[in-house]
Design an enzyme around this catalytic site. Structure first.
Site, PDB file in Angstrom:
ATOM      1  N   TRP A  76       0.834  -1.207   0.000  1.00  0.00           N
ATOM      2  CA  TRP A  76       0.000   0.000   0.000  1.00  0.00           C
ATOM      3  C   TRP A  76       0.868   1.256   0.000  1.00  0.00           C
ATOM      4  CZ3 TRP A  76      -0.718   4.142   3.426  1.00  0.00           C
ATOM      5  CH2 TRP A  76      -1.845   4.930   3.184  1.00  0.00           C
ATOM      6  N   HIS A  77       2.012   1.170   0.707  1.00  0.00           N
ATOM      7  CA  HIS A  77       2.854   2.355   0.814  1.00  0.00           C
ATOM      8  C   HIS A  77       3.634   2.658  -0.462  1.00  0.00           C
ATOM      9  CE1 HIS A  77       2.085   1.996   5.150  1.00  0.00           C
ATOM     10  NE2 HIS A  77       2.318   3.282   5.159  1.00  0.00           N
ATOM     11  N   GLY A  78       3.918   1.647  -1.241  1.00  0.00           N
ATOM     12  CA  GLY A  78       4.662   1.922  -2.470  1.00  0.00           C
ATOM     13  C   GLY A  78       4.961   0.666  -3.249  1.00  0.00           C
TER      14      GLY A  78
END
Lengths: 452, 315
Positions: free
Chosen positions: A308-310
Site C-alpha cells: 500500500w505504501h509503495g
C-alpha cells in the site's frame, strides 16, 4: 495547494468561516461543494475520477444494503472498480517501466486514502456493521472530506456520516480542541519535520559521501521527521475536522513510546493499522485458526501494508521487517524497569525499518545500513562532515542544536502525556505557538505521506 | 471562551515583545565579534574597507593584508552581496560615524545583473529595527518583495543563531578575523571544476543595481573616500565565458564613466583591449585547480596567491 501548508490552512479557515455564516440546513451542501472545489484546485485532472468512484460505490452500497441474494458478488463488483483504479495508478509504473509517460500517469490525489474509505464503507454494509448511508451528499462528504484527502486519516464512515445526520451547529469545545490540535500539528510539521527534511534528503541521496556518524544521524532524524510530518498532518486534519464539527479518532498515540512492535502498530497510523486489522487480518482468520496460521496472517497483513505504501521492493521489505518483528515481540507486558530498554530497542528496530522506507531502492537501503556500521569513526572531521549538511555554512551547528532543542521539547511533552494521559498541559501550546511563529519553516513543503 | 482568550492574548503580546527585542537589539550581540558591521562601528575608523560578496570572504586573506598594513583592513562580506545592499551597508557605516579612507568594491557581476534581493540574512542580525524597515522598503519598492520576504526579514531570520548564541558565537567568532575568513578551504577536483555550470546572465545590468553603483561612488566621494573596484578570479570556465566577459565590460565602462579605478584579471583586460590609465590588471592561474574550491570561490592556496598579487598592486 496540497504542497503549501499556508495555502491549505488559509483555504480551511476561509471555508470554516463561511461554513458558520450560512444557515445550518445548507451546511452539508456547502461542505459537499467545498470538498470538490478543494480537489479540483489541487488536482483538477482527477476530479471526475473521485466523483465517479463515489457515485459507483454509493450505488453498490445501496444495492448491498437492500439485496438478499448475490451480496458477495455485489460487494466484489463495488470494490473491483475502485480497487482496480488504485492498483492501476499505483502499480502501472512498477510493471510497465518503458515509456511510462505515455499515459502521463500521475497519482490522483489521495487515491490510496479514499479507496480504503470506500472499501471500508462497502464491507461494513456487507457485514451489517452499518446500513447504507442513503444520502449521496453525506456519503460524498465522507469520501472526499478535504482535510483528510491528502494523507488521511482513513476515517470510518460512521465518524463522519453520523455527525452529518445531526444539524452541524457551532461547537465551542470542538473548535477550541481543533485549534489546539492544529497548533500541535503545525509545531511537529513546520518546526521539526520540515527543518529535518533538507538534512535527511542530503544524506539519503548520497550516503557514500558521508561518514557513518552522518548516516546514523540521518536515520535517527528521518525516524523523527516521518513521525512529525505524518502525525503533524494528521493532527492538522483532525483539527480542521473539529472546526467543522466532526470528531474523528486520533491517528497517532505516542508511537515511539511503544515497548514492542505490536504496541507500535497500535499507536502508529492507527486508522490504517485498524483498517488492515479489520479488513485483512480478521477476514484471513486472525488468530482463530492456530498459531502458524496467525503468523502467516500477520505476515500477509504487513506485506499488504508494505504494498500500500509503495511499489518498490524496499516498501515490501519494510512491511516484512515489521511483520517478522511482530512475530517475536520482546515481551507482552514488561515491568517498568524493563520498559525503558524495550522502548529504546523498539525505537532502534523501527529506525532500521525506516531506512528501507526512505531509501530509493533496496540496494540503496542495504548500502546505507552497511555504511552505518562500516568504517565507524568519531573525530572532528567526521563530526563536521555530519553536521555541515544542515545548511552547508557556519550556521549548521545552530540548526542542529535548534532542532535538537525542539525534539527534546516534544519528547518531554509527549512523555508527560504518556505518563498522565488524562492530564492537560496547556503551557505546551504556548511553546508550540511561539515556536511555530519564530522557527516554523514556512514555505513550499509537501507532506511525506501524500505520496502514498 | 474567556479561558481560551487570555492565553491567546498573552501569547500574542509575548511574541510582539520578542520580535521587538530581537529586531532592535541583536546588533549589540555582534559589537565584540570578529566580523560584521557592529564590530566595525565599535572600532570607529578603518583605512581599507573591502565590501563584497563571499568571493571577498573566500578570496582575501586578512592575515596577509594585516601583515602588510597592520590594523588597517576590514572585510565586510555577505553571500551574494550586490550594489544596492553594498550602498546600504556603506551608508549605514557612515551614518554611524565610521571613518573610512579607501573603499574596495567587489565586481560581482552575477548579483549586479539581478534585481535586489536579501541574499544573506546575516545582514539582518547586524542592523536595528529602523534600518530593517528602510531595507524592507528598498527591497519592496525595487524588486516587489512580498509578504514572505517581510516575514523572513522581521520574524524568521537568524532565530536559530540567536537561540543558540552562547554556544555558537564563540565558534563563529573563531572562524573570522576582522571580517576575513580564517578557514582553509581545500581545492575542488579538476573534473568537478571542468564540468561546473556557468550561470546564465542577462544582457543588461539591472537598472536598480546600476543606479546604486553610481550612488556608492557618489556617497564615497561626498565623504572623501577613494573607491576601487576589484574583480576576484573565477575558474577558467567562467573567466573566459563570453557572457561573463561582456558583463565585466559593462561594469568596467561604468567605472570608466565615473572615473573610478579598477583592478581586473588579465583575462578580462585582454577581452577589453585597453583599460584606463588609473586602472590595472593582474595575472592569475585561472586554470590552476589548486586555486579554486569551486568555479567562483578560491581555495586557501588561491586566496593566498590572489591576496599577495593584489596587495602588491594596491599598496
Amino acid at each position: 495547494m496540497q504542497t503549501n501548508i499556508v495555502l491549505y490552512l488559509t483555504f480551511s479557515i476561509i471555508t470554516v468561516l463561511f461554513f458558520y455564516l450560512i444557515p445550518s440546513t445548507y451546511r452539508r451542501h456547502y461542505l459537499f461543494c467545498v470538498n470538490f472545489i478543494f480537489y479540483f484546485l489541487c488536482d483538477y485532472k482527477f476530479g471526475l475520477l473521485i466523483f465517479l468512484s463515489i457515485l459507483w460505490s454509493y450505488c453498490f452500497g445501496e444495492k448491498i444494503g437492500c439485496s438478499i441474494f448475490y451480496r458477495k458478488l455485489t460487494l466484489f463488483l463495488g470494490m473491483s472498480l475502485v480497487l482496480g483504479t488504485l492498483l492501476f495508478f499505483k502499480y502501472y509504473h512498477f510493471f510497465i517501466t518503458a515509456d511510462n509517460s505515455a499515459l502521463g500517469l500521475l497519482m490522483p490525489l489521495g487515491i490510496s486514502y479514499y479507496t480504503f474509505k470506500i472499501i471500508s464503507y462497502l464491507i461494513d454494509i456487507y457485514l451489517g456493521k452499518r446500513t447504507p448511508e442513503g444520502s449521496f451528499i453525506n456519503y460524498a462528504i465522507y469520501v472526499s472530506f478535504f482535510p483528510q484527502i491528502i494523507c488521511g486519516p482513513i476515517a470510518r464512515s460512521t465518524e463522519i456520516t453520523d455527525t452529518l445526520k445531526n444539524d452541524l451547529h457551532f461547537n465551542r469545545q470542538l473548535v477550541q480542541s481543533g485549534t489546539l490540535l492544529i497548533l500541535s500539528g503545525l509545531f511537529k510539521k513546520l518546526v521539526i519535520a520540515d527543518r529535518l527534511s533538507v538534512y535527511v534528503g542530503s544524506i539519503f541521496s548520497n550516503p557514500t559521501a558521508y561518514p557513518s556518524l552522518a548516516l546514523w544521524m540521518a536515520a535517527f532524524f528521518y525516524t523523527i521527521q516521518i513521525y512529525c510530518d505524518f502525525a503533524g498532518y494528521s493532527e492538522i486534519a483532525l483539527g480542521i475536522g473539529n472546526l467543522f464539527g466532526f470528531e474523528c479518532k486520533i491517528n497517532f498515540n505516542l508511537p515511539y513510546f511503544s515497548y514492542n512492535i505490536n504496541d507500535f502498530w497500535k499507536r502508529w497510523h492507527i486508522s490504517l493499522s485498524s483498517w488492515l486489522r479489520d479488513y485483512i487480518y480478521i477476514p484471513l482468520g486472525g488468530n482463530r485458526k492456530g498459531i502458524l496460521r496467525k503468523k502467516i496472517n500477520i505476515l500477509i497483513t504487513f506485506f499488504i501494508s508494505g504494498l500500500w505504501h509503495g511499489t518498490g521492493i524496499n516498501y515490501i521489505c519494510w512491511g516484512m521487517w515489521h511483520g517478522i518483528l511482530s512475530l517475536f515481540p520482546f515481551s507482552k507486558a514488561p515491568t517498568k524497569k524493563q520498559q525503558f530498554f524495550h522502548t529504546i530497542a523498539t525505537f532502534i528496530f523501527v529506525m532500521f525499518g525506516w531506512v528501507f522506507f526512505r531509501a530509493s531502492s533496496i540496494q540503496d537501503a542495504i548500502t546505507f545500513i552497511i555504511r552505518m556500521f562500516y568504517g565507524w569513526t568519531i573525530n572532528i572531521n567526521s563530526i563536521v562532515a555530519s553536521v555541515m549538511p544542515f545548511t552547508g555554512d557556519y550556521s549548521c551547528l545552530a540548526h542542529l542544536i535548534t532542532v535538537c532543542i525542539f525534539i527534546l521539547i516534544l519528547l518531554i511533552c509527549e512523555w508527560k502525556e504518556y505518563l498522565h494521559p488524562a492530564k492537560k498541559y496547556p503551557s505546551k501550546y504556548f511553546i508550540y505557538a511561539v515556536a511555530v511563529l519564530f522557527f516554523g519553516a514556512i514555505g513550499q513543503s509537501s507532506f511525506l505521506y501524500a505520496n502514498f | 471562551m474567556n479561558k481560551f482568550k487570555k492565553p491567546v492574548i498573552i501569547t500574542f503580546f509575548f511574541c510582539i515583545l520578542i520580535l521587538l527585542i530581537k529586531n532592535q537589539f541583536s546588533p549589540l550581540l555582534l559589537a565584540h565579534s570578529s566580523y560584521g558591521m557592529p564590530a566595525l562601528i565599535r572600532q570607529g575608523k578603518i583605512e581599507n574597507l573591502y565590501i563584497g560578496s563571499s568571493m571577498f570572504r573566500q578570496g582575501l586573506d586578512i592575515k596577509i593584508l594585516e601583515n602588510i598594513m597592520p590594523d588597517k583592513n576590514y572585510i565586510l562580506a555577505y553571500n551574494g552581496n550586490q550594489p544596492a545592499l553594498e550602498y546600504y551597508q556603506l551608508d549605514y557605516l557612515l551614518k554611524n560615524n565610521v571613518k573610512i579612507d579607501h573603499l574596495y568594491i567587489d565586481m560581482y557581476v552575477y548579483s549586479a545583473w539581478e534585481a535586489p534581493e536579501l541574499s544573506d540574512e546575516k545582514l539582518l542580525l547586524e542592523i536595528g529595527l529602523k534600518e530593517k524597515w528602510d531595507l524592507w522598503n528598498l527591497l519592496h519598492n525595487e524588486s516587489q518583495a512580498d509578504f514572505e520576504h517581510f516575514f523572513r526579514m522581521f520574524i524568521s531570520s537568524n532565530n536559530e543563531l540567536l537561540l543558540t548564541w552562547p554556544l555558537n558565537s564563540p565558534l563563529i567568532n573563531s572562524q573570522f578575523y576582522k571580517g576575513g575568513a580564517l578557514t582553509t578551504p581545500s581545492n575542488a577536483k579538476a573534473d568537478v571544476l571542468a564540468h561546473s555550470s556557468v550561470p546564465v546572465i542577462e544582457s543588461n545590468m539591472n537598472e536598480v543595481q546600476e543606479y546604486y553603483i553610481h550612488q556608492i561612488i557618489q556617497l564615497a566621494q561626498n565623504h572623501n573616500i577613494s573607491v576601487t573596484f576589484i574583480e576576484t578570479p573565477k575558474y577558467a570556465v567562467i573567466a573566459s565565458n563570453d557572457s561573463y566577459l561582456s558583463a565585466m565590460k559593462k561594469y568596467v565602462q561604468l567605472a570608466d564613466q565615473e572615473k573610478v579605478p579598477y583592478l581586473i584579471s588579465e583575462n578580462t583586460a585582454h577581452f577589453l583591449g585597453n583599460i584606463s590609465s588609473a586602472s590595472d590588471y593582474y595575472a592569475f592561474g585561472h586554470e590552476n585547480t589548486d586555486y579554486f574550491m569551486d568555479s567562483m570561490h578560491l581555495s586557501y592556496n588561491g586566496r593566498v596567491a590572489f591576496t599577495e598579487i593584489i596587495s602588491s598592486k594596491l599598496f
